[in-house]
Write an enzyme that holds these catalytic residues in place. Sequence first.
Site, mmCIF file in Angstrom:
data_model
loop_
_atom_site.group_PDB
_atom_site.id
_atom_site.type_symbol
_atom_site.label_atom_id
_atom_site.label_comp_id
_atom_site.label_asym_id
_atom_site.label_seq_id
_atom_site.Cartn_x
_atom_site.Cartn_y
_atom_site.Cartn_z
ATOM 1 N N MET A 284 67.586 114.809 33.167
ATOM 2 C CA MET A 284 68.100 113.562 33.752
ATOM 3 C C MET A 284 67.605 112.385 32.918
ATOM 4 S SD MET A 284 67.385 112.014 37.555
ATOM 5 C CE MET A 284 65.674 111.550 37.313
ATOM 6 N N ASP A 286 69.091 107.938 32.593
ATOM 7 C CA ASP A 286 69.371 106.713 33.350
ATOM 8 C C ASP A 286 69.984 106.909 34.745
ATOM 9 O OD1 ASP A 286 69.070 106.241 30.669
ATOM 10 O OD2 ASP A 286 70.914 105.104 30.434
ATOM 11 N N TRP A 310 68.139 116.294 26.497
ATOM 12 C CA TRP A 310 69.329 115.432 26.490
ATOM 13 C C TRP A 310 70.499 116.104 25.773
ATOM 14 C CZ3 TRP A 310 72.768 113.150 23.203
ATOM 15 C CH2 TRP A 310 73.541 112.123 23.741
ATOM 16 N N SER A 343 76.152 106.009 30.517
ATOM 17 C CA SER A 343 75.790 105.198 31.676
ATOM 18 C C SER A 343 76.863 104.191 32.075
ATOM 19 C CB SER A 343 74.487 104.463 31.382
ATOM 20 O OG SER A 343 73.449 105.414 31.391
ATOM 21 N N ARG A 404 78.182 99.906 25.113
ATOM 22 C CA ARG A 404 78.104 100.826 26.258
ATOM 23 C C ARG A 404 77.398 100.247 27.483
ATOM 24 N NH1 ARG A 404 74.654 103.321 22.282
ATOM 25 N NH2 ARG A 404 72.456 103.065 22.803
ATOM 26 N N ASP A 405 77.373 101.094 28.512
ATOM 27 C CA ASP A 405 76.630 100.898 29.761
ATOM 28 C C ASP A 405 77.158 99.726 30.596
ATOM 29 O OD1 ASP A 405 75.181 102.864 28.513
ATOM 30 O OD2 ASP A 405 73.497 101.585 27.954
ATOM 31 N N GLU A 456 70.410 98.122 25.772
ATOM 32 C CA GLU A 456 71.138 99.089 26.587
ATOM 33 C C GLU A 456 71.088 98.669 28.053
ATOM 34 O OE1 GLU A 456 70.422 103.193 24.107
ATOM 35 O OE2 GLU A 456 68.820 102.687 25.494
HETATM 36 C C1 FRU Z 1 69.776 104.672 27.753
HETATM 37 C C2 FRU Z 1 70.958 105.348 27.109
HETATM 38 C C3 FRU Z 1 72.231 104.571 27.393
HETATM 39 C C4 FRU Z 1 73.295 105.599 27.295
HETATM 40 C C5 FRU Z 1 72.605 106.797 27.878
HETATM 41 C C6 FRU Z 1 73.038 108.105 27.289
HETATM 42 O O1 FRU Z 1 68.718 105.498 28.032
HETATM 43 O O2 FRU Z 1 70.745 105.493 25.731
HETATM 44 O O3 FRU Z 1 72.426 103.477 26.540
HETATM 45 O O4 FRU Z 1 74.426 105.261 27.987
HETATM 46 O O5 FRU Z 1 71.222 106.625 27.659
HETATM 47 O O6 FRU Z 1 72.528 109.162 28.004
#
Ligand code: FRU
Length: 738
Positions: A284, A286, A310, A343, A404-405, A456
Amino acid sequence: MKINKLNTGIVVSAMLLMSCSSQDIMIDDFESGTFDKWKVEGDAFSSTPAKGSFPGQQDVKDFQGTYLANSFNGGDDSRGTLLSKDFTIERNYINFLLGGGMHSDTYIELIVDGKSTYITRSIVESESLLQMTWDVTKYKGKTAAIKIVDNQRGGWGHILVDNIEMSNTSKSNIMPDYTLSFDASMNYLLVPVEDQGPESSVQLSVDGQKVGVPMNIRVSQTKVDHWVPINIEAYKGKPVSLTFGHVKKTDIGFAQIKQSETFDYDYNEKYRPAYHFSPQYGWMNDPNGMVYYNGEYHLFFQSNPYGSRWANMHWGHAISSNLVKWEYKPTSLAPDSIGSIFSGSAVVDKNNTAGFGKDAIVAIYTSAGALQTQSLAYSLDKGRTFTKYEHNPVLSDPKIADFRDPKVFWHQKTNQWIMSLATSQTITFYGSKNLKQWNKLSEFGEGIGNHDGVWECPDLFPLKYNGQLKWVLLASINPGGPNGGSATQYFIGDFDGKSFNPDMTIPYPVWLDYGRDNYAGVTWNNIPDADGRRLFIGWMNNWDYANFVPTLNFRSAMTLPRELKLANNGKHVVLANYPVHELESLRSETVLLENISTDKEFVIEKLLNVNNGAYELEMEVDVLESEEFVLELQNKSKEHLDFIFDLKNETLNVDRSKSGIVDINEKFASVVSKAPLTKKDKYKIRLFIDSASSELFIDEGAVTQTNIMFPGEPYNSLLIKNKGKVLKINNIKIHKLK
Ligand code: FRU
């Protein structure tokens, strides 16, 4: 025995026949210097085989003899095909040497009876050729042809092939496109995983049709650390298969893959937290899509269901009615052809602006493929299942790699949705009336705050301070944190529906939590006005070492849910973050100790009679004339975690260098984690311990430090050390937590 001439003749010819039938048959080693056995198309392979490398190409190695098929003629951009004449398969294996790029459009293909049977790519980007083998035992006697394809432009857009032969010996240890088949009769395929082994690409097919995109799984090569499930419940009664990019014959894992009705995820792991959210199994990172709806707090999260490191980003899901107890729900979003699911956030579309339905919960997330783009998915069943929007993605910008995010909220004043998006090292704001069309409003971040890494997981939200409405912008950064690696910085200012203007009275960069393990945190959307709280949760880990922390079947936990408030730390306005009051329901037993007064040392020998590593300490410190005091949590193995209140230098330091397992990697305990601490007469301290985590809050969260640790056994005594004159500690409470 007397052997007559005739008999001897029979024996000899039988022997000859035997040896004949086991001799290798060369399909082509290209040593004729011609492509006579091939139909050549395009210019990539030239009109004749290559003598090693072409001009501009690195040294081609490990081919045999003088010639090979090399598609670098004219460079990487040239494209072309070689198609062999038909031949009959007469041996159990076809061996060949293969090199070049790993693209989907550079490959060697075996066609049997007109049907594509194997498609194999180089398993590394390399100008050195590797031995590969196809098992063709079941195609013996059939008519086949080989196609060598380079349909790829750009870097590593070429293929190298040599020595294609039929043989009864499989000459490679590598089995490309290796397929395992099952008749699905149970709920899961269980796959053994080697946590620190290399990833294999694994494609699930049902009835011969691919399902989803390939999974990257660290299938055991030398040992089994844990198992992961592939859910095949929906395919019962059908043939399913797993195709591996390649396996090595010596790998121990792939042959152990089995069907099972159940998946046992509970390994009773030592570092499983008691009251923090951790994933049922797998990796796990974010927190995502946090939204409150209909009495339920939703917590989605970056999840790898196929391993504890990851990869394969999905959105996992859990629901709580009280922010304390979480119920696991099935995975919500899985990778697709435009990317894995990075995310993002979720909103309740009360006015059906997007047209998915009134009160649809709409998730806005990053599709991370070749490009990072923003996509939508909606739920009409209170977040239980999601449907991806058919015209995804809804926002792209090919010029920005880190894009992103998305965090989205409804901005009443300007009557539109606002998206904050991390764009390399800035946050860009976009506006939309319907969640589908977005227009750029402004960009913030240049020349302010920390820029030592990629920005991020932004979040923009209002908070009241002294009756005034302020706006807070969170921007996580990695690396660049105040104590190394990942951390979340924030800005306080104003937002007018278009741009964010920071108050310049604050000494940026400032950080939400100065500990090493609070990252990528954002806040819940749609908390009812009557509640009015701004609720936050973060990922309790750091990219510096997250993939290596000593748990196995799961990795990482979230921080405690916290309420965010603006406060004054004695010098300037800060973003205080403090555990939500709901957590008090975890207290199962409370001990109130006598007040302590000491000018040197004092030990609380036993914090709890039975200590399972889940407790909370509260106390009020009267500093009087202390210059420095230390709270040192200790266990019987002499491991200790130190909280050092250095009043002279106005810092609060956390030292985990002797806290337990610290050789996770060189970054884990190399620094003492420092936070600014304004000198005051009194401090109110709260410390939460949960197996492998510590969260320290000073003065209702005006200063916080979250740090993980891995003690051999729970810390059950507290040593208090004082430098300077007397120090008083009052109201010491120890709460055992459920
Ligand atoms: C932050 C991040 C985000 C991305 C996600 C990928 O920890 O790098 O920017 O969306 O993790 O898992």
